[in-house]
Design an enzyme around this catalytic site. Sequence first.
Site, PDB file in Angstrom:
ATOM      1  N   VAL C  77     -58.283 -88.985  25.136  1.00  0.00           N
ATOM      2  CA  VAL C  77     -57.083 -89.175  25.941  1.00  0.00           C
ATOM      3  C   VAL C  77     -56.199 -87.944  25.778  1.00  0.00           C
ATOM      4  CG1 VAL C  77     -55.115 -90.688  26.357  1.00  0.00           C
ATOM      5  CG2 VAL C  77     -57.240 -91.647  25.411  1.00  0.00           C
ATOM      6  N   CYS C  78     -55.797 -87.356  26.878  1.00  0.00           N
ATOM      7  CA  CYS C  78     -54.924 -86.172  26.797  1.00  0.00           C
ATOM      8  C   CYS C  78     -53.616 -86.556  26.120  1.00  0.00           C
ATOM      9  CB  CYS C  78     -54.638 -85.615  28.186  1.00  0.00           C
ATOM     10  SG  CYS C  78     -53.359 -84.326  28.143  1.00  0.00           S
TER      11      CYS C  78
END
Lengths: 96, 123, 130
Positions: C77-78
């Site tokens: 997940v960024c």
Amino acid sequence: MLLHILNRSPATSRVYQQALVSMAPEDRLLLIEDGVQGALPQLVRYFDGLQGRLFALREDLVARGLEGRCEASVQVVDVDGFVALTEEAERTVSWY
Amino acid sequence: MSAPFPSDLLVILRHGSHGTNWLREGLDAALVAAAFGRGVSLLFMGEGVTALLRDQQVGPLGQKGTSATLEMLAMYDIETLLVEEAALERFGLTAADLMLPVRLLSAEAIAAQPGAHRLVLTF
Amino acid sequence: MRYAILLLGAPYSCQASHSALRFARALVDRGHRLETVFFYHDGVHNAARLAAPPQDEPHLVDAWVALSTEHGTALQVCIAAALRRGLLDAREAARHGKQGHSVEAPFELTGLGQLVDLGLSCDRLVTFGP
């Protein structure tokens, strides 16, 4: 050869034009999600010139009650066929 | 395989600033790639051409917009800025209205871009 | 082949998560390896630990976890996109002085550089947008 993937209907969004302008002569286009509306006889004209290179995802047609209403020139593929199209293409470009 | 790839990454930007976060997050991907030493080209398509307009401001709540980020592109060695010429015309704009020097692309030239990069990300 | 998926759409707002999951399962069934699903833009909401959809709807968060457990797929997940949107793991929650956390393993917060590396190192990267 690249696979372009379009999930918007040509009836409601101009994104299809961005996909078309970005396609090289041998590239393929797969319609998924609301994009499958583009396989209907009244809308398939937006994809003139893609004969033999235009595909639509069966499960998105089925879910929308559109299976059996497709223009015959559109090649309908199941999700396994979707993966196969990504194998055959050098890479994919998504339009949404 | 044909000609050598001119660039690792093509980032296609199709949105202006302020209305959505697409432009900012697309530019972030481009900057990170460049910071890691990757060759990056930006292609502004459709509404994305408005991202390059001069005189953009921060929003009334202090939303940063993206002008400042665009001004940093050269620092990151991102110098290939491609613009869809037809989109510019659709907005009644010319290259002189833009804040950075760009290369205008015809439809035919755009069609050659995705195949000329190892990775294409659309935002 | 080695595949990666980039997911940009929020769950329960658009079909992107469902399409990505279907594609993920299908490519594994064809004998490919799905290295990573990378969540960016509104796609980061797929990592929301507290998602509680009605029981008769597909549970997307659980489906991603199951995919990861069964096939060793990384769920990245960024971090910048996640923090802005209130998606923090225990470490980031502590760092920002927040009570509780909204992301947990096997989802991992990571930098955007991972996405670029993935895209250039895998044989195929397929993007699902809203």
